[in-house]
Design an enzyme around this catalytic site. Structure first.
Site, PDB file in Angstrom:
ATOM      1  N   GLY A  12      73.448 120.524  30.147  1.00  0.00           N
ATOM      2  CA  GLY A  12      72.850 119.822  31.360  1.00  0.00           C
ATOM      3  C   GLY A  12      71.437 119.612  31.507  1.00  0.00           C
ATOM      4  O   GLY A  12      71.073 119.421  32.678  1.00  0.00           O
ATOM      5  N   THR A  13      70.633 119.683  30.332  1.00  0.00           N
ATOM      6  CA  THR A  13      69.226 119.342  30.415  1.00  0.00           C
ATOM      7  C   THR A  13      69.035 118.113  30.778  1.00  0.00           C
ATOM      8  O   THR A  13      67.873 117.830  31.525  1.00  0.00           O
ATOM      9  CB  THR A  13      68.554 119.707  29.119  1.00  0.00           C
ATOM     10  OG1 THR A  13      69.111 118.871  28.254  1.00  0.00           O
ATOM     11  CG2 THR A  13      68.754 121.472  28.787  1.00  0.00           C
ATOM     12  N   ASN A  14      69.562 117.137  30.441  1.00  0.00           N
ATOM     13  CA  ASN A  14      69.399 115.694  30.793  1.00  0.00           C
ATOM     14  C   ASN A  14      69.625 115.656  32.444  1.00  0.00           C
ATOM     15  O   ASN A  14      68.801 114.737  33.123  1.00  0.00           O
ATOM     16  CB  ASN A  14      70.245 114.759  30.128  1.00  0.00           C
ATOM     17  CG  ASN A  14      69.572 114.191  28.866  1.00  0.00           C
ATOM     18  OD1 ASN A  14      68.377 113.778  28.607  1.00  0.00           O
ATOM     19  ND2 ASN A  14      70.136 114.884  27.564  1.00  0.00           N
ATOM     20  N   ARG A  66      96.248 111.174  27.400  1.00  0.00           N
ATOM     21  CA  ARG A  66      95.057 110.551  27.638  1.00  0.00           C
ATOM     22  C   ARG A  66      95.135 109.443  28.705  1.00  0.00           C
ATOM     23  O   ARG A  66      94.138 109.246  29.515  1.00  0.00           O
ATOM     24  CB  ARG A  66      94.425 109.993  26.088  1.00  0.00           C
ATOM     25  CG  ARG A  66      93.195 109.258  26.378  1.00  0.00           C
ATOM     26  CD  ARG A  66      92.036 110.524  27.158  1.00  0.00           C
ATOM     27  NE  ARG A  66      91.717 111.224  26.225  1.00  0.00           N
ATOM     28  CZ  ARG A  66      90.448 111.552  25.766  1.00  0.00           C
ATOM     29  NH1 ARG A  66      89.504 110.734  26.385  1.00  0.00           N
ATOM     30  NH2 ARG A  66      90.170 112.434  25.245  1.00  0.00           N
ATOM     31  N   ASN A 108      74.159 104.884  29.237  1.00  0.00           N
ATOM     32  CA  ASN A 108      74.433 106.551  28.074  1.00  0.00           C
ATOM     33  C   ASN A 108      73.070 106.471  27.614  1.00  0.00           C
ATOM     34  O   ASN A 108      72.084 105.864  27.329  1.00  0.00           O
ATOM     35  CB  ASN A 108      75.434 106.165  27.246  1.00  0.00           C
ATOM     36  CG  ASN A 108      75.772 107.369  26.399  1.00  0.00           C
ATOM     37  OD1 ASN A 108      75.875 108.335  26.649  1.00  0.00           O
ATOM     38  ND2 ASN A 108      75.683 106.861  25.031  1.00  0.00           N
ATOM     39  N   HIS A 110      71.687 108.131  24.003  1.00  0.00           N
ATOM     40  CA  HIS A 110      71.985 108.566  22.729  1.00  0.00           C
ATOM     41  C   HIS A 110      70.824 108.981  21.890  1.00  0.00           C
ATOM     42  O   HIS A 110      69.662 108.515  22.160  1.00  0.00           O
ATOM     43  CB  HIS A 110      72.739 107.123  22.084  1.00  0.00           C
ATOM     44  CG  HIS A 110      73.199 107.686  20.798  1.00  0.00           C
ATOM     45  ND1 HIS A 110      74.424 108.439  20.592  1.00  0.00           N
ATOM     46  CD2 HIS A 110      72.504 107.527  19.540  1.00  0.00           C
ATOM     47  CE1 HIS A 110      74.481 108.393  19.424  1.00  0.00           C
ATOM     48  NE2 HIS A 110      73.531 108.071  18.674  1.00  0.00           N
ATOM     49  N   GLU A 178      63.089 116.796  24.203  1.00  0.00           N
ATOM     50  CA  GLU A 178      61.522 116.802  25.150  1.00  0.00           C
ATOM     51  C   GLU A 178      60.711 115.608  25.018  1.00  0.00           C
ATOM     52  O   GLU A 178      60.201 115.233  25.920  1.00  0.00           O
ATOM     53  CB  GLU A 178      60.704 118.091  24.379  1.00  0.00           C
ATOM     54  CG  GLU A 178      61.297 119.417  24.775  1.00  0.00           C
ATOM     55  CD  GLU A 178      60.533 120.392  23.985  1.00  0.00           C
ATOM     56  OE1 GLU A 178      61.034 121.689  24.245  1.00  0.00           O
ATOM     57  OE2 GLU A 178      59.810 120.172  23.164  1.00  0.00           O
ATOM     58  N   ALA A 180      61.665 112.409  24.081  1.00  0.00           N
ATOM     59  CA  ALA A 180      62.250 111.120  24.475  1.00  0.00           C
ATOM     60  C   ALA A 180      63.371 111.283  25.468  1.00  0.00           C
ATOM     61  O   ALA A 180      63.314 110.767  26.645  1.00  0.00           O
ATOM     62  CB  ALA A 180      63.011 110.742  23.121  1.00  0.00           C
ATOM     63  N   GLU A 181      64.383 111.697  25.173  1.00  0.00           N
ATOM     64  CA  GLU A 181      65.637 111.751  26.422  1.00  0.00           C
ATOM     65  C   GLU A 181      65.278 112.284  27.777  1.00  0.00           C
ATOM     66  O   GLU A 181      65.457 111.513  28.618  1.00  0.00           O
ATOM     67  CB  GLU A 181      66.630 112.907  25.786  1.00  0.00           C
ATOM     68  CG  GLU A 181      67.410 112.384  24.382  1.00  0.00           C
ATOM     69  CD  GLU A 181      68.707 113.213  24.221  1.00  0.00           C
ATOM     70  OE1 GLU A 181      69.485 113.523  24.930  1.00  0.00           O
ATOM     71  OE2 GLU A 181      68.503 113.750  22.918  1.00  0.00           O
TER      72      GLU A 181
HETATM   73  C1  GRF Z   1      71.850 115.190  24.347  1.00  0.00           C
HETATM   74  O1  GRF Z   1      71.029 115.208  23.254  1.00  0.00           O
HETATM   75  C2  GRF Z   1      72.493 113.794  24.362  1.00  0.00           C
HETATM   76  O2  GRF Z   1      71.621 112.754  24.201  1.00  0.00           O
HETATM   77  C3  GRF Z   1      73.725 114.195  23.819  1.00  0.00           C
HETATM   78  O3  GRF Z   1      73.903 115.251  24.158  1.00  0.00           O
HETATM   79  C4  GRF Z   1      73.072 116.157  24.439  1.00  0.00           C
HETATM   80  C5  GRF Z   1      73.314 116.534  25.877  1.00  0.00           C
HETATM   81  O4  GRF Z   1      72.527 117.637  26.109  1.00  0.00           O
HETATM   82  N1  GRF Z   1      74.654 112.875  23.866  1.00  0.00           N
HETATM   83  P1  GRF Z   1      72.351 118.075  27.641  1.00  0.00           P
HETATM   84  O5  GRF Z   1      73.862 118.390  28.087  1.00  0.00           O
HETATM   85  O6  GRF Z   1      71.785 117.073  28.619  1.00  0.00           O
HETATM   86  O7  GRF Z   1      71.627 119.381  27.627  1.00  0.00           O
END
Ligand code: GRF
Length: 216
Positions: A12-14, A66, A108, A110, A178, A180-181
């Site tokens: 969950g760092t994003n 599912r 999303n 990626h 760090e 980009a995302e």
């Molecule tokens: C990130 O690299 C995201 O792009 C990928 O999975 C990772 C998730 O990281 N799909 P976090 O859970 O947000 O730390």
């Protein structure tokens, strides 16, 4: 106010980058109304709870098949009725009915420059392993809208990240996060929340310049 639901599977760092950006007013007009994870042990759920945000666990493992999960997941999302669904490291395929109901309202992140190193099987560390195996010199991250395909929806934003000598998949994954995302995803949410993005002929058009508030 843009109401968002964030879906997560792991650390969950994003999600944390989004929470911080809201707290620091780098994302405006936005409220996270719930966080959903398919993984009861996800650290992301604790991060949500620490912020007083409802944290919900919904795992396909807890349903007979599912189809039953897809139905329950879609119903839950309709009940929450967010303006935007943010997939921040969510490893479950979004059911088609949900994609249709929330057309151009699911984003999303990626960890590569789509269309490189994406599609079925490209998730987590594999993406970075494949980039290193191929020997590319530049990789990065992409934020895109989700359609019925895998990593195929309209691209909102991309940021390049250099590969360096001695990179391992883990080192590269961290640098992509760090550099980009953690910048791109909050910025895209702020752009959507403030009406700076529209989709025309399956392509994203910025209606005004993004205010660069998150650049490091
Ligand atoms: C990130 O690299 C995201 O792009 C990928 O999975 C990772 C998730 O990281 N799909 P976090 O859970 O947000 O730390």
């Amino acid at each position: 106010m843009l109401k968002i639901v964030v879906c997560v599977s792991g650390g969950g760092t994003n999600l944390q980058a989004i929470l911080d950006a809201i707290d620091e007013k780098k994302i405006t007009n936005t409220e996270i109304t719930a966080v959903i994870s398919n993984n009861a042990g996800a650290r992301a759920l604790t991060r949500a709870e620490n912020h007083g945000i409802p944290a919900i666990c919904m795992s396909p493992k807890n349903y007979p098949d599912r189809a039953a999960f897809n139905q329950a997941f879609t119903e839950k999302m309709c009940e929450l009725n967010p303006d935007l669904i943010v997939l921040a490291g969510f490893l479950v395929k979004i059911p088609e009915t949900m994609v249709k109901k929330f057309s151009n309202r699911i984003v999303n992140i990626h960890p590569s420059l789509i269309p490189s190193f994406c599609g079925v099987g490209y998730y987590g560390l594999t993406v970075h392993e494949k980039a290193l195996e191929r020997g590319v010199k530049v990789t990065g991250a992409t934020v895109h809208f989700v359609n019925e395909g895998m990593d195929e929806g309209p691209i909102i934003a991309q940021k390049a990240v250099c590969i360096e000598d001695g990179d391992t998949p883990e080192i590269l994954q961290r640098r992509v996060m760090e550099q980009a995302e953690w910048i791109l995803l909050p910025q895209a949410i702020d752009d959507i929340a403030n009406g700076r993005i529209e989709v025309v002929n399956n392509k994203v058009r910025k209606t005004e310049k993004t205010e660069i508030k998150l650049q490091k």
